[in-house]
Design a protein around this motif. Structure first.
Motif, PDB file in Angstrom:
ATOM      1  N   GLN A  69       0.832  -1.212   0.000  1.00  0.00           N
ATOM      2  CA  GLN A  69       0.000   0.000   0.000  1.00  0.00           C
ATOM      3  C   GLN A  69       0.865   1.261   0.000  1.00  0.00           C
ATOM      4  OE1 GLN A  69      -3.097   1.028  -0.157  1.00  0.00           O
ATOM      5  NE2 GLN A  69      -3.183   2.931   0.985  1.00  0.00           N
ATOM      6  N   LYS A  70       1.871   1.281   0.867  1.00  0.00           N
ATOM      7  CA  LYS A  70       2.763   2.447   0.973  1.00  0.00           C
ATOM      8  C   LYS A  70       3.465   2.696  -0.375  1.00  0.00           C
ATOM      9  CE  LYS A  70       7.298   3.139   3.133  1.00  0.00           C
ATOM     10  NZ  LYS A  70       7.485   4.556   3.142  1.00  0.00           N
ATOM     11  N   ILE A  71       3.993   1.642  -0.969  1.00  0.00           N
ATOM     12  CA  ILE A  71       4.699   1.792  -2.246  1.00  0.00           C
ATOM     13  C   ILE A  71       3.742   2.260  -3.334  1.00  0.00           C
ATOM     14  CG2 ILE A  71       5.853   0.486  -4.088  1.00  0.00           C
ATOM     15  CD1 ILE A  71       7.116  -1.229  -1.865  1.00  0.00           C
ATOM     16  N   SER A  77      -0.625   5.525  -7.049  1.00  0.00           N
ATOM     17  CA  SER A  77      -1.796   4.631  -7.019  1.00  0.00           C
ATOM     18  C   SER A  77      -2.528   4.811  -5.695  1.00  0.00           C
ATOM     19  CB  SER A  77      -1.357   3.179  -7.187  1.00  0.00           C
ATOM     20  OG  SER A  77      -0.704   3.006  -8.398  1.00  0.00           O
ATOM     21  N   ASP A  78      -3.149   5.993  -5.524  1.00  0.00           N
ATOM     22  CA  ASP A  78      -3.808   6.256  -4.244  1.00  0.00           C
ATOM     23  C   ASP A  78      -5.266   5.822  -4.247  1.00  0.00           C
ATOM     24  OD1 ASP A  78      -4.501   8.130  -6.053  1.00  0.00           O
ATOM     25  OD2 ASP A  78      -4.033   9.877  -4.803  1.00  0.00           O
ATOM     26  N   ASP A  79      -5.723   5.218  -5.354  1.00  0.00           N
ATOM     27  CA  ASP A  79      -7.121   4.779  -5.425  1.00  0.00           C
ATOM     28  C   ASP A  79      -7.191   3.279  -5.732  1.00  0.00           C
ATOM     29  OD1 ASP A  79      -9.822   5.161  -5.245  1.00  0.00           O
ATOM     30  OD2 ASP A  79     -10.054   5.834  -7.317  1.00  0.00           O
ATOM     31  N   LEU A 103       0.899  -3.256  -9.419  1.00  0.00           N
ATOM     32  CA  LEU A 103       0.492  -2.575 -10.652  1.00  0.00           C
ATOM     33  C   LEU A 103      -0.594  -1.556 -10.341  1.00  0.00           C
ATOM     34  CD1 LEU A 103       0.224  -5.844 -12.707  1.00  0.00           C
ATOM     35  CD2 LEU A 103       1.778  -3.980 -13.298  1.00  0.00           C
ATOM     36  N   GLY A 104      -0.455  -0.370 -10.910  1.00  0.00           N
ATOM     37  CA  GLY A 104      -1.486   0.632 -10.676  1.00  0.00           C
ATOM     38  C   GLY A 104      -1.253   1.869 -11.507  1.00  0.00           C
ATOM     39  N   GLY A 105      -1.850   2.943 -11.043  1.00  0.00           N
ATOM     40  CA  GLY A 105      -1.832   4.208 -11.757  1.00  0.00           C
ATOM     41  C   GLY A 105      -3.153   4.898 -11.447  1.00  0.00           C
ATOM     42  N   SER A 106      -3.541   5.843 -12.272  1.00  0.00           N
ATOM     43  CA  SER A 106      -4.797   6.539 -11.999  1.00  0.00           C
ATOM     44  C   SER A 106      -5.994   5.856 -12.660  1.00  0.00           C
ATOM     45  CB  SER A 106      -4.697   7.997 -12.457  1.00  0.00           C
ATOM     46  OG  SER A 106      -4.320   8.033 -13.810  1.00  0.00           O
TER      47      SER A 106
END
Ligand code: 5GP
Ligand code: ZN
Length: 117
Positions: A69-71, A77-79, A103-106
């Protein structure tokens, strides 16, 4: 350790864009990012895959997940984000040193798996 590229990244023999490190794990950016956020978290100790873990590995396995979560948030990737651990031939694992993909992003990462025809 042998010729393991992720062990070499862990000890700094091969360069990588590291973004987290503690006694158990190191995180670094994937060399071929598949999403705007694509970070790999690995145990510092050489563990081939999830098929090779035992009770003694629980602390490192817990750490790999608990820092995700922190990374993810630190990399935009705050959502939400997705964690993947490819395991063995059937799991499509290419590098034989246990690693967690973050893996993430907006935008949504997309379907979990494609249908095999
Ligand atoms: P796997 O398919 O084993 O789950 O994923 C291995 C991942 O490691 C791939 O996404 C690949 O791009 C990444 N990778 C392979 N070699 C290197 C490297 O030398 N440096 C970094 N940063 N990533 C790598
Ligand atoms: Zn290794």
């Amino acid at each position: 350790m042998g010729d393991c590229i992720f062990c070499k990244i862990a000890v700094g023999e091969i360069p990588a864009k590291k973004c987290f490190e503690d006694d158990f794990v190191i995180a670094f950016h994937d060399i071929h990012p598949l999403r705007p956020t694509h970070v790999l978290v690995i145990p510092k100790r050489h563990i081939v895959s999830l098929t090779n873990v035992g009770l003694e590995d629980e602390p490192v396995l817990g750490r790999m997940l608990s820092i995700a979560q922190k990374i993810a948030v630190e990399h935009g990737s705050d959502d939400g984000f997705r964690c993947i651990i490819n395991t063995g031939r059937v799991g499509g694992q290419e590098v034989p040193h246990l690693h967690l993909h973050i893996l993430g992003g907006s935008e949504p990462v997309g379907p979990m798996v494609s249908k095999v025809k």
